[in-house]
Design a protein around this motif. Structure first.
Motif, PDB file in Angstrom:
ATOM      1  N   VAL A   1      62.887 -25.307  -1.900  1.00  0.00           N
ATOM      2  CA  VAL A   1      62.390 -24.037  -1.375  1.00  0.00           C
ATOM      3  C   VAL A   1      63.501 -23.366  -0.574  1.00  0.00           C
ATOM      4  O   VAL A   1      64.231 -24.021   0.166  1.00  0.00           O
ATOM      5  CB  VAL A   1      61.152 -24.258  -0.470  1.00  0.00           C
ATOM      6  CG1 VAL A   1      60.658 -22.933   0.091  1.00  0.00           C
ATOM      7  CG2 VAL A   1      60.044 -24.972  -1.237  1.00  0.00           C
ATOM      8  N   ALA A   2      63.640 -22.073  -0.725  1.00  0.00           N
ATOM      9  CA  ALA A   2      64.665 -21.342   0.023  1.00  0.00           C
ATOM     10  C   ALA A   2      64.384 -21.406   1.526  1.00  0.00           C
ATOM     11  O   ALA A   2      63.228 -21.322   1.953  1.00  0.00           O
ATOM     12  CB  ALA A   2      64.717 -19.888  -0.441  1.00  0.00           C
ATOM     13  N   ASP A   3      65.417 -21.550   2.329  1.00  0.00           N
ATOM     14  CA  ASP A   3      65.267 -21.670   3.774  1.00  0.00           C
ATOM     15  C   ASP A   3      64.561 -20.459   4.385  1.00  0.00           C
ATOM     16  O   ASP A   3      63.854 -20.574   5.395  1.00  0.00           O
ATOM     17  CB  ASP A   3      66.628 -21.853   4.448  1.00  0.00           C
ATOM     18  CG  ASP A   3      67.178 -23.255   4.259  1.00  0.00           C
ATOM     19  OD1 ASP A   3      66.407 -24.124   3.775  1.00  0.00           O
ATOM     20  OD2 ASP A   3      68.358 -23.485   4.599  1.00  0.00           O
ATOM     21  N   LYS A   4      64.773 -19.306   3.771  1.00  0.00           N
ATOM     22  CA  LYS A   4      64.175 -18.095   4.348  1.00  0.00           C
ATOM     23  C   LYS A   4      62.641 -18.158   4.339  1.00  0.00           C
ATOM     24  O   LYS A   4      61.981 -17.496   5.151  1.00  0.00           O
ATOM     25  CB  LYS A   4      64.657 -16.863   3.603  1.00  0.00           C
ATOM     26  CG  LYS A   4      64.155 -16.758   2.167  1.00  0.00           C
ATOM     27  CD  LYS A   4      64.619 -15.444   1.535  1.00  0.00           C
ATOM     28  CE  LYS A   4      64.066 -15.289   0.119  1.00  0.00           C
ATOM     29  NZ  LYS A   4      64.485 -14.016  -0.510  1.00  0.00           N
ATOM     30  N   GLU A   5      62.071 -18.964   3.431  1.00  0.00           N
ATOM     31  CA  GLU A   5      60.609 -19.099   3.392  1.00  0.00           C
ATOM     32  C   GLU A   5      60.099 -19.708   4.693  1.00  0.00           C
ATOM     33  O   GLU A   5      59.070 -19.282   5.243  1.00  0.00           O
ATOM     34  CB  GLU A   5      60.190 -19.964   2.202  1.00  0.00           C
ATOM     35  CG  GLU A   5      60.514 -19.369   0.831  1.00  0.00           C
ATOM     36  CD  GLU A   5      59.690 -18.126   0.543  1.00  0.00           C
ATOM     37  OE1 GLU A   5      58.579 -18.002   1.113  1.00  0.00           O
ATOM     38  OE2 GLU A   5      60.162 -17.266  -0.227  1.00  0.00           O
ATOM     39  N   PHE A   6      60.825 -20.686   5.208  1.00  0.00           N
ATOM     40  CA  PHE A   6      60.443 -21.330   6.461  1.00  0.00           C
ATOM     41  C   PHE A   6      60.657 -20.375   7.639  1.00  0.00           C
ATOM     42  O   PHE A   6      59.840 -20.299   8.551  1.00  0.00           O
ATOM     43  CB  PHE A   6      61.250 -22.614   6.666  1.00  0.00           C
ATOM     44  CG  PHE A   6      61.081 -23.632   5.581  1.00  0.00           C
ATOM     45  CD1 PHE A   6      59.994 -24.486   5.576  1.00  0.00           C
ATOM     46  CD2 PHE A   6      62.004 -23.716   4.545  1.00  0.00           C
ATOM     47  CE1 PHE A   6      59.837 -25.429   4.571  1.00  0.00           C
ATOM     48  CE2 PHE A   6      61.857 -24.645   3.534  1.00  0.00           C
ATOM     49  CZ  PHE A   6      60.772 -25.501   3.543  1.00  0.00           C
TER      50      PHE A   6
ATOM     51  N   ARG B   1      55.746 -28.193  12.650  1.00  0.00           N
ATOM     52  CA  ARG B   1      55.522 -28.669  11.291  1.00  0.00           C
ATOM     53  C   ARG B   1      56.484 -28.003  10.313  1.00  0.00           C
ATOM     54  O   ARG B   1      57.022 -28.649   9.396  1.00  0.00           O
ATOM     55  CB  ARG B   1      54.073 -28.371  10.911  1.00  0.00           C
ATOM     56  CG  ARG B   1      53.559 -29.055   9.660  1.00  0.00           C
ATOM     57  CD  ARG B   1      52.051 -28.897   9.655  1.00  0.00           C
ATOM     58  NE  ARG B   1      51.446 -29.257   8.388  1.00  0.00           N
ATOM     59  CZ  ARG B   1      50.140 -29.158   8.131  1.00  0.00           C
ATOM     60  NH1 ARG B   1      49.334 -28.714   9.082  1.00  0.00           N
ATOM     61  NH2 ARG B   1      49.654 -29.511   6.949  1.00  0.00           N
ATOM     62  N   LEU B   2      56.715 -26.709  10.513  1.00  0.00           N
ATOM     63  CA  LEU B   2      57.680 -25.999   9.679  1.00  0.00           C
ATOM     64  C   LEU B   2      59.093 -26.524   9.894  1.00  0.00           C
ATOM     65  O   LEU B   2      59.895 -26.609   8.949  1.00  0.00           O
ATOM     66  CB  LEU B   2      57.626 -24.498   9.979  1.00  0.00           C
ATOM     67  CG  LEU B   2      56.435 -23.723   9.404  1.00  0.00           C
ATOM     68  CD1 LEU B   2      56.416 -22.302   9.952  1.00  0.00           C
ATOM     69  CD2 LEU B   2      56.497 -23.702   7.880  1.00  0.00           C
ATOM     70  N   ASP B   3      59.427 -26.866  11.133  1.00  0.00           N
ATOM     71  CA  ASP B   3      60.742 -27.447  11.419  1.00  0.00           C
ATOM     72  C   ASP B   3      60.966 -28.708  10.589  1.00  0.00           C
ATOM     73  O   ASP B   3      62.023 -28.896   9.964  1.00  0.00           O
ATOM     74  CB  ASP B   3      60.857 -27.792  12.906  1.00  0.00           C
ATOM     75  CG  ASP B   3      61.040 -26.550  13.771  1.00  0.00           C
ATOM     76  OD1 ASP B   3      61.273 -25.466  13.208  1.00  0.00           O
ATOM     77  OD2 ASP B   3      60.948 -26.675  14.995  1.00  0.00           O
TER      78      ASP B   3
ATOM     79  N   SER C   1      65.817 -29.541   3.110  1.00  0.00           N
ATOM     80  CA  SER C   1      67.275 -29.470   3.045  1.00  0.00           C
ATOM     81  C   SER C   1      67.884 -30.784   2.594  1.00  0.00           C
ATOM     82  O   SER C   1      68.912 -30.810   1.928  1.00  0.00           O
ATOM     83  CB  SER C   1      67.834 -29.079   4.415  1.00  0.00           C
ATOM     84  OG  SER C   1      67.350 -27.802   4.797  1.00  0.00           O
ATOM     85  N   ASN C   2      67.276 -31.880   2.973  1.00  0.00           N
ATOM     86  CA  ASN C   2      67.823 -33.188   2.622  1.00  0.00           C
ATOM     87  C   ASN C   2      66.678 -34.140   2.292  1.00  0.00           C
ATOM     88  O   ASN C   2      66.298 -34.974   3.105  1.00  0.00           O
ATOM     89  CB  ASN C   2      68.657 -33.732   3.774  1.00  0.00           C
ATOM     90  CG  ASN C   2      69.450 -34.949   3.357  1.00  0.00           C
ATOM     91  OD1 ASN C   2      69.490 -35.315   2.190  1.00  0.00           O
ATOM     92  ND2 ASN C   2      70.064 -35.592   4.332  1.00  0.00           N
TER      93      ASN C   2
END
Length: 264
Positions: free
Chosen positions: A166-171, A211-213, A220-221
């Motif tokens: 998922v793209a980081d911008k979604e978070f 939770r999003l963090d 990412s990993n």
């Protein structure tokens, strides 16, 4: 209206002593003091009571006190006796004064006023209740928005768990939406239970941002056991004003490490 203090004497009747109290009525007549408990035994009179734009016709014993009249009016008007002021012939009457002794007769007119201090207390209580209801409604609107965002968090979590990137911008965008709701809570002035409900929503938003963090780090990993590849920190600031609302800022830093294998 002032009355002379009642005098007492002892009468012996058929060997039984009983104490009689006397009182001085207007005009100088000395009569046996009426027993307030037996007021209902006397004739009944109808009194016209004017209360603002309302008019009541109250039937009470002719020898009632103004205090007793107030108790009857409490059922008609909803005003407690201590909140009432009764005026007859332009003068306010004390609770201990008798209707018949000040000239109240059948179809006499009495004016009822609400005590100003009591009226102000009721208005203040009404304003307080309206403020609480307004705060409840505002918190409820935020709760509804947070519920919608919760569905998006759950969907995002399911995607990450399936191993889909998922793209980081979604978070980031979703976290910002939560921040908007948090700022809305900041503007709500609440007391009592409404304040408790607001605090609950603040903590709920906190939990979803955390939770999003974690989801962002996992996304990412996905193969890291300790999520060191991505470090996401959320700083929460509590306002000293006691509002207990929070502002959050996400500071993300990414550290990428690569191990190189040297071939002979």
């Amino acid at each position: 209206m002032k009355r002379s203090s009642p005098s007492k004497c002892v009468v012996v009747n058929h060997g039984v002593q009983r104490e009689i109290e006397w009182e001085l009525r207007p005009g100088g007549m000395l009569v046996q003091k009426r027993n307030a408990g037996n007021a209902s035994a006397g004739p009944m009179i109808k009194i016209k009571v004017s209360h603002g734009s309302y008019h009541h016709e109250i039937t009470v014993p002719a020898q009632s006190t103004f205090g007793e009249l107030k108790r009857v009016l409490a059922n008609e008007t909803g005003l407690e006796p201590k909140e009432q002021r009764l005026l007859f012939r332009g003068k306010e009457k004390d609770d201990e004064e008798f209707l018949h002794m000040v000239g109240v007769k059948d179809m006499s007119k009495v004016i009822l006023l609400q005590d100003p201090a009591s009226k102000e207390r009721k208005l203040e209580e009404m304003r307080r209740k309206q403020s609480i209801m307004k705060a409840y409604e505002a918190v409820a609107k935020v709760r509804a928005e947070v519920d919608k965002l919760t569905e998006k968090v759950i969907a995002l979590e399911a995607t990450v768990c399936r191993g889909t990137k998922v793209a980081d911008k979604e978070f980031v965008i979703l976290a910002e939406f939560f921040m908007v709701q948090l700022l809305k809570l900041d503007t709500i002035e609440a007391d009592g239970e409404a304040k408790v409900q607001r605090r609950i929503e603040v903590r709920r938003i906190q939990s979803f941002v955390d939770r999003l963090d974690n989801l962002k780090a996992r996304n990412s990993n996905p193969f890291s056991s300790n999520n060191n590849a991505v470090s996401v920190t959320t700083k929460w600031t509590t306002f000293e004003s006691g509002v207990e609302s929070l502002r959050a800022s996400l500071h993300s830093s990414t550290r990428i490490t690569q191990d190189w294998v040297m071939f002979d």
